[in-house]
Write a protein that holds these residues in place. Structure first.
Motif, PDB file in Angstrom:
ATOM      1  N   ASP A   1       0.896  -1.091   0.105  1.00 24.83           N
ATOM      2  CA  ASP A   1      -0.001  -0.075  -0.042  1.00 24.83           C
ATOM      3  C   ASP A   1       0.863   1.294  -0.017  1.00 24.83           C
ATOM      4  N   ALA A   2       1.918   1.329   0.755  1.00 23.92           N
ATOM      5  CA  ALA A   2       2.712   2.323   0.827  1.00 23.92           C
ATOM      6  C   ALA A   2       3.627   2.630  -0.386  1.00 23.92           C
ATOM      7  N   LEU A   3       4.009   1.544  -1.356  1.00 27.94           N
ATOM      8  CA  LEU A   3       4.403   1.685  -2.613  1.00 27.94           C
ATOM      9  C   LEU A   3       3.540   2.124  -3.335  1.00 27.94           C
ATOM     10  N   ASP A   4       2.375   1.640  -3.180  1.00 27.05           N
ATOM     11  CA  ASP A   4       1.178   2.376  -4.294  1.00 27.05           C
ATOM     12  C   ASP A   4       0.913   3.920  -4.129  1.00 27.05           C
ATOM     13  N   ALA A   5       1.138   4.279  -2.786  1.00 22.28           N
ATOM     14  CA  ALA A   5       0.972   5.720  -2.439  1.00 22.28           C
ATOM     15  C   ALA A   5       2.030   6.425  -2.950  1.00 22.28           C
ATOM     16  N   GLU A   6       3.349   5.850  -2.949  1.00 22.77           N
ATOM     17  CA  GLU A   6       4.644   6.453  -3.514  1.00 22.77           C
ATOM     18  C   GLU A   6       4.535   6.718  -5.167  1.00 22.77           C
ATOM     19  N   LEU A   7       3.845   5.605  -5.688  1.00 17.36           N
ATOM     20  CA  LEU A   7       3.733   5.830  -7.064  1.00 17.36           C
ATOM     21  C   LEU A   7       2.770   6.682  -7.669  1.00 17.36           C
ATOM     22  N   SER A   8       1.699   6.758  -6.830  1.00 17.05           N
ATOM     23  CA  SER A   8       0.690   7.880  -7.138  1.00 17.05           C
ATOM     24  C   SER A   8       0.939   9.228  -6.978  1.00 17.05           C
ATOM     25  N   ASP A   9       2.219   9.356  -6.069  1.00 13.41           N
ATOM     26  CA  ASP A   9       2.582  10.776  -5.970  1.00 13.41           C
ATOM     27  C   ASP A   9       3.677  11.104  -7.114  1.00 13.41           C
ATOM     28  N   ASP A  10       3.973  10.158  -7.732  1.00 15.17           N
ATOM     29  CA  ASP A  10       4.976  10.464  -8.972  1.00 15.17           C
ATOM     30  C   ASP A  10       4.516  11.658  -9.950  1.00 15.17           C
TER      31      ASP A  10
END
Length: 146
Positions: free
Chosen positions: A115-124
């Motif tokens: 979930d944290a990785l998904d959140a990071e990718l969405s902040d790209d």
């Protein structure tokens, strides 16, 4: 011959009576034949109706037997079935306990990491890989799947 003509003049009325009697006898024989034919047809139709009723009752009886058998079989299968959710959960737990399952099944901390990785990718800031802006939908295009 004159004697025959004299007899004919005296008994002329007997000729139509004899003709009527002969016609009556012929008609009576024909009427008897018609009555026998009707009786035979009525008997055959009655037998045919009885056979059709017997076939219908047999079909209804067979259907009731098949329905009760199918209902009993369905009830037996339903009673023997375990709840799917409990069985699936137990299967996953058993698989996760094995060495191969530990590698594939994610624990709660790994799920949070994804979930944290998904959140990071969405902040790209450039999710399209540096090629420019997002593709805008064509308002004139027909809806997909129709």
């Amino acid at each position: 011959m004159t004697a025959a003509l004299a007899l004919l003049r005296r008994c002329w009325w007997a000729i139509p009576i004899v003709a009527l009697a002969a016609g009556w006898l012929v008609d009576r024989a024909r009427l008897g034949d018609v009555r026998r034919t009707l009786a035979n047809e009525r008997a055959s139709w009655t037998a045919e109706i009885a056979r059709a009723d017997a076939a219908r009752l047999s079909a209804e009886r067979d259907y009731a037997a098949r329905l009760s058998t199918a209902t009993a079989t369905y009830a037996d299968r339903l009673a023997a079935r375990q709840p799917i959710i409990i069985r699936s959960t137990n299967t996953v737990r058993d698989y996760a306990a094995t060495p191969a399952g530990r590698a594939v099944c994610l624990g709660a901390d790994r799920v949070r990491g994804i979930d944290a990785l998904d959140a990071e990718l969405s902040d790209d800031p450039d999710p399209a890989g540096g090629r420019g802006g997002a593709v805008h939908p064509d308002p004139d295009a027909p809806p997909a799947g129709r």
